[in-house]
Design a protein around this motif. Structure first.
Motif, mmCIF file in Angstrom:
data_model
loop_
_atom_site.group_PDB
_atom_site.id
_atom_site.type_symbol
_atom_site.label_atom_id
_atom_site.label_comp_id
_atom_site.label_asym_id
_atom_site.label_seq_id
_atom_site.Cartn_x
_atom_site.Cartn_y
_atom_site.Cartn_z
ATOM 1 N N ALA A 156 0.825 -1.206 0.000
ATOM 2 C CA ALA A 156 0.000 0.000 0.000
ATOM 3 C C ALA A 156 0.862 1.259 0.000
ATOM 4 C CB ALA A 156 -0.933 -0.004 1.214
ATOM 5 N N TYR A 157 1.912 1.278 0.811
ATOM 6 C CA TYR A 157 2.818 2.437 0.821
ATOM 7 C C TYR A 157 3.498 2.612 -0.537
ATOM 8 C CZ TYR A 157 2.776 3.355 5.918
ATOM 9 O OH TYR A 157 2.435 3.711 7.195
ATOM 10 N N TRP A 158 4.010 1.516 -1.091
ATOM 11 C CA TRP A 158 4.706 1.588 -2.383
ATOM 12 C C TRP A 158 3.747 2.105 -3.471
ATOM 13 C CZ3 TRP A 158 7.674 -0.030 1.278
ATOM 14 C CH2 TRP A 158 9.014 -0.345 1.083
ATOM 15 N N ALA A 159 2.529 1.585 -3.481
ATOM 16 C CA ALA A 159 1.570 1.979 -4.515
ATOM 17 C C ALA A 159 1.108 3.417 -4.331
ATOM 18 C CB ALA A 159 0.378 1.025 -4.504
ATOM 19 N N GLU A 160 0.896 3.846 -3.089
ATOM 20 C CA GLU A 160 0.493 5.233 -2.846
ATOM 21 C C GLU A 160 1.594 6.192 -3.286
ATOM 22 O OE1 GLU A 160 -1.796 8.458 -1.980
ATOM 23 O OE2 GLU A 160 -2.378 6.347 -2.161
ATOM 24 N N PHE A 161 2.838 5.801 -3.051
ATOM 25 C CA PHE A 161 3.956 6.609 -3.521
ATOM 26 C C PHE A 161 3.937 6.695 -5.046
ATOM 27 C CE2 PHE A 161 8.484 7.021 -4.786
ATOM 28 C CZ PHE A 161 8.784 8.214 -4.153
ATOM 29 N N ALA A 162 3.627 5.572 -5.720
ATOM 30 C CA ALA A 162 3.541 5.571 -7.181
ATOM 31 C C ALA A 162 2.390 6.442 -7.669
ATOM 32 C CB ALA A 162 3.382 4.141 -7.695
ATOM 33 N N ARG A 163 1.304 6.482 -6.907
ATOM 34 C CA ARG A 163 0.157 7.293 -7.310
ATOM 35 C C ARG A 163 0.420 8.787 -7.152
ATOM 36 N NH1 ARG A 163 -3.028 2.751 -5.563
ATOM 37 N NH2 ARG A 163 -2.619 3.222 -3.368
ATOM 38 N N SER A 164 1.033 9.172 -6.017
ATOM 39 C CA SER A 164 1.062 10.593 -5.673
ATOM 40 C C SER A 164 2.454 11.185 -5.447
ATOM 41 C CB SER A 164 0.234 10.812 -4.401
ATOM 42 O OG SER A 164 0.863 10.199 -3.288
ATOM 43 N N GLY A 165 3.484 10.323 -5.305
ATOM 44 C CA GLY A 165 4.809 10.835 -4.978
ATOM 45 C C GLY A 165 5.014 11.022 -3.483
ATOM 46 N N ASP A 166 4.032 10.597 -2.670
ATOM 47 C CA ASP A 166 4.101 10.701 -1.214
ATOM 48 C C ASP A 166 3.443 9.446 -0.640
ATOM 49 O OD1 ASP A 166 3.796 11.245 1.485
ATOM 50 O OD2 ASP A 166 3.115 13.308 1.209
ATOM 51 N N PRO A 167 4.200 8.615 0.102
ATOM 52 C CA PRO A 167 3.584 7.388 0.626
ATOM 53 C C PRO A 167 2.505 7.661 1.660
ATOM 54 C CG PRO A 167 5.786 7.673 1.543
ATOM 55 C CD PRO A 167 5.623 8.728 0.477
ATOM 56 N N ALA A 168 2.558 8.838 2.303
ATOM 57 C CA ALA A 168 1.525 9.296 3.253
ATOM 58 C C ALA A 168 1.149 8.181 4.230
ATOM 59 C CB ALA A 168 0.319 9.821 2.482
ATOM 60 N N ASP A 169 -0.130 7.804 4.255
ATOM 61 C CA ASP A 169 -0.579 6.722 5.143
ATOM 62 C C ASP A 169 -0.883 5.459 4.347
ATOM 63 O OD1 ASP A 169 -2.861 7.405 3.816
ATOM 64 O OD2 ASP A 169 -4.110 7.628 5.599
ATOM 65 N N GLY A 170 -0.280 5.365 3.156
ATOM 66 C CA GLY A 170 -0.529 4.206 2.316
ATOM 67 C C GLY A 170 -1.917 4.174 1.712
ATOM 68 N N GLY A 171 -2.639 5.275 1.892
ATOM 69 C CA GLY A 171 -4.011 5.310 1.386
ATOM 70 C C GLY A 171 -4.929 4.363 2.124
ATOM 71 N N ALA A 172 -4.457 3.854 3.297
ATOM 72 C CA ALA A 172 -5.246 2.832 3.981
ATOM 73 C C ALA A 172 -5.225 3.010 5.495
ATOM 74 C CB ALA A 172 -4.694 1.458 3.626
ATOM 75 N N GLY A 173 -5.055 4.244 5.969
ATOM 76 C CA GLY A 173 -5.089 4.479 7.400
ATOM 77 C C GLY A 173 -3.890 3.968 8.158
ATOM 78 N N LEU A 174 -2.773 3.763 7.497
ATOM 79 C CA LEU A 174 -1.540 3.317 8.143
ATOM 80 C C LEU A 174 -0.830 4.508 8.780
ATOM 81 C CD1 LEU A 174 -0.412 0.972 5.239
ATOM 82 C CD2 LEU A 174 -1.095 0.201 7.533
ATOM 83 N N PRO A 175 0.216 4.289 9.585
ATOM 84 C CA PRO A 175 0.959 5.422 10.154
ATOM 85 C C PRO A 175 1.470 6.373 9.077
ATOM 86 C CG PRO A 175 1.587 3.385 11.236
ATOM 87 C CD PRO A 175 0.699 2.996 10.092
ATOM 88 N N GLN A 176 1.408 7.667 9.368
ATOM 89 C CA GLN A 176 1.843 8.686 8.416
ATOM 90 C C GLN A 176 3.363 8.600 8.230
ATOM 91 O OE1 GLN A 176 -0.416 10.631 6.946
ATOM 92 N NE2 GLN A 176 0.972 11.863 5.697
ATOM 93 N N TRP A 177 3.797 8.566 6.971
ATOM 94 C CA TRP A 177 5.225 8.445 6.645
ATOM 95 C C TRP A 177 5.753 9.841 6.326
ATOM 96 C CZ3 TRP A 177 7.241 3.899 3.168
ATOM 97 C CH2 TRP A 177 8.641 3.903 3.156
ATOM 98 N N GLU A 178 6.514 10.402 7.243
ATOM 99 C CA GLU A 178 7.067 11.741 7.050
ATOM 100 C C GLU A 178 8.363 11.673 6.258
ATOM 101 O OE1 GLU A 178 7.529 13.359 10.923
ATOM 102 O OE2 GLU A 178 5.376 13.568 11.291
ATOM 103 N N SER A 179 8.689 12.773 5.573
ATOM 104 C CA SER A 179 9.892 12.808 4.755
ATOM 105 C C SER A 179 11.135 12.920 5.631
ATOM 106 C CB SER A 179 9.833 13.980 3.771
ATOM 107 O OG SER A 179 9.854 15.213 4.460
ATOM 108 N N TRP A 180 12.271 12.614 5.037
ATOM 109 C CA TRP A 180 13.553 12.606 5.735
ATOM 110 C C TRP A 180 13.884 13.965 6.350
ATOM 111 C CZ3 TRP A 180 16.965 9.018 7.296
ATOM 112 C CH2 TRP A 180 18.292 9.397 7.562
ATOM 113 N N ASP A 181 13.556 15.039 5.649
ATOM 114 C CA ASP A 181 13.941 16.359 6.146
ATOM 115 C C ASP A 181 13.067 16.825 7.313
ATOM 116 O OD1 ASP A 181 11.583 17.037 4.917
ATOM 117 O OD2 ASP A 181 12.471 18.333 3.399
ATOM 118 N N GLU A 182 12.086 16.006 7.715
ATOM 119 C CA GLU A 182 11.260 16.355 8.871
ATOM 120 C C GLU A 182 11.782 15.729 10.161
ATOM 121 O OE1 GLU A 182 6.896 16.429 8.206
ATOM 122 O OE2 GLU A 182 7.401 15.723 6.201
ATOM 123 N N GLY A 183 13.033 15.255 10.141
ATOM 124 C CA GLY A 183 13.585 14.694 11.377
ATOM 125 C C GLY A 183 14.517 13.517 11.193
#
Length: 529
Positions: A439-466
């Motif tokens: 779900a994370y890999w596919a959401e990244f392919a859809r939008s360029g941001d894995p976010a929550d995998g489009g399925a309510g998973l933990p929010q994936w923040e970018s490297w520069d956020e910590g």
């Protein structure tokens, strides 16, 4: 092209040529357009591998596959229309492997993406840096023919993928190991500009060498590797009866013109080209692949190129595995004893220490260092799944989250020879983890941001956020600070009393063998270069 339906509910087309066969006079040249077909292509089977040594394979003889191999395979959802496209670049040290080894049907059907797997020239066919062939086309004076193959495949995708339900404006390249290294090469390669829109490197990294190291003999002022162009050419001359030994072959080579060298190389059989690699099975590890040639990768190195922004600035997902090195150690008699039940570690403390230092360095090189220098968005992860059986052999310890172990989780396909690791006891937890990773890999392919995998998973923040990584483990998916620096790793290595001084220096020499590393580290650690 006439494809078939798969059991997973996806459609499949295989062995579609994306370029002409690089054989005869086309060997060691830029890929040419595929020949126009006048009949329907039976695309029911995946394409054959590119030529590589067939170690111990009596059915194929000394060579597995063929030089006529520039094909791709497509898995698409049954109702795909404008779906994100994920182009997989396989691993194998850039001298082995094949697109057919990866089944994208489950990922395609589960996540609604079009999965493309590609072949590319391997070993000396895909990576040969001698100026006799590298200078034949000044506008593309590179020996990285495999990267040019990948670019040709991505051009084919741009022109044709809409016919298979894919969106040419949402193309994600992803790959593992050498495939992950090639992802970085494409990110850095100016000729690949505009051909993809996101990039995922799984256990990749860029352990580059200079052009001189890729070309020169081992005893030159700037030594080449034992698989350099000069060393391999010398071996070919000896095998062809043109010289009596290596020293004589190097003299003969110095007297030959570039045209004579190129003609000699193109006149060799496939078996003759691969013979040195069959004679020395580990020679492929020294293959000069992604080289600082000033064409694909800047001569200044990837760190400077990334920091300058002079690369294909797309969002990137970068990751590695907790126990990368165990993929090799688990079957190495140096570290294990083979019993009737299976391999057992000779010294568990030593085994764990060697894996820790190699694997941490791999992750620092492949993930942290790249993320620290890139100016485009980066999402980092570490794969920690170690839920393998502990009886009758402790596979959880011996293998753990080894190199390549994340691949079946991403593809949702656990049928690829890992049966001893994937059991009924761990099925539910690993399938849950697999669905999350897909779900994370596919959401990244859809939008360029894995976010929550489009399925309510933990929010994936970018490297520069910590400087955090998403940790993937059975029952645990969470962001955690996990930065690795080379100075810290050297300090930990030097202080590790589980290892002898010779073992510590061996690890440090292996990890600093390429020019982007500060070789003063060896002196500071008390190790000779």
């Amino acid at each position: 092209v006439l494809g078939v339906s798969s059991d997973a509910g996806a459609r499949f087309w295989g062995a579609i040529p994306y370029a002409a066969a690089p054989v005869g006079d086309a060997r060691w040249r830029l890929p040419l357009p595929a020949q126009v077909r006048e009949a329907v292509l039976d695309a029911s089977e995946p394409g054959a591998p590119c030529a590589q040594p067939a170690y111990g394979d009596v059915e194929t003889g000394p060579v597995l596959g063929s030089e006529d191999c520039l094909t791709l395979n497509i898995h698409a959802p049954a109702d795909a229309e404008g779906a994100p496209v994920m182009v997989w670049i396989h691993g194998g040290g850039n001298y082995a492997g094949a697109a057919r080894d990866y089944d994208g049907a489950e990922l395609a059907a589960r996540e609604g993406v079009v999965v493309v797997t590609i072949n590319y020239r391997l070993g000396p066919f895909g990576w040969f840096h001698h100026p006799a062939i590298r200078g034949e086309r000044p506008e593309a004076a590179t020996g990285q023919f495999a990267v040019l193959d990948m670019i040709a495949a991505l051009q084919w995708v741009q022109s044709n993928i809409a016919g298979f339900g894919g969106d040419a404006e949402r193309v994600t390249i992803f790959g593992e190991s050498a495939g992950g290294q090639n992802i970085y090469a494409l990110v850095l390669a100016e000729p690949a500009q505009g051909l993809f829109h996101r990039a995922i490197s799984q256990s990749g990294g860029l352990w580059n060498m200079s052009l001189a190291q890729a070309v020169n003999p081992q005893d030159a002022d700037t030594p080449g590797t034992r698989a350099s162009a000069s060393e391999i050419l010398a071996a070919w001359l000896v095998s062809a009866g043109r010289s009596g030994d290596r020293a004589e072959a190097l003299d003969v080579l110095s007297a030959m013109s570039d045209a004579e060298i190129a003609a000699f190389m193109r006149g060799l059989s496939t078996e003759a080209v691969l013979a040195p690699y069959r004679d020395q099975p580990d020679l492929g590890y020294d293959l000069p692949s992604v080289v600082l040639d000033g064409v694909i990768v800047s001569e200044a190195g990837h760190q400077a190129q990334l920091a300058s922004g002079a690369y294909n600035q797309v969002p990137m997902m970068l990751g590695g595995n907790l126990n990368e090195q165990k993929a090799w150690m688990a079957f190495d008699p140096t570290y294990v004893t083979f019993t009737d039940a299976g391999p057992v570690a000779r010294d568990r403390d030593q085994y764990a220490a060697i894996d820790q230092h190699y694997s941490n360095w791999w992750n620092a090189s492949a993930v942290d260092d790249i993320a620290d220098h890139a100016v485009s968005p980066v999402y980092a992860y570490r794969f920690d799944w170690t839920d393998a059986p502990t009886e009758p052999v402790d596979l959880a310890f011996l293998v753990g989250a080894a190199h390549g172990m994340e691949i079946p989780f991403v593809f949702g396909d656990f049928s690829g020879g890992f049966e001893a690791l994937f059991t009924e006891e761990n099925r539910e937890a690993r399938e849950t983890l697999s669905r999350a990773m897909s779900a994370y890999w596919a959401e990244f392919a859809r939008s360029g941001d894995p976010a929550d995998g489009g399925a309510g998973l933990p929010q994936w923040e970018s490297w520069d956020e910590g400087r955090q990584k998403m940790i993937f483990d059975a029952g645990v998916i969470a962001l955690a600070p996990a930065p690795l620096t080379f100075d810290t790793l050297v300090h930990r290595l030097v202080a590790d009393e589980r290892l002898s001084e010779n073992e510590r220096c061996m690890i440090l020499r292996h990890n600093t063998m390429y020019p982007e590393f500060d070789l003063d580290l060896l002196d500071r650690a008390g190790c000779a270069p």
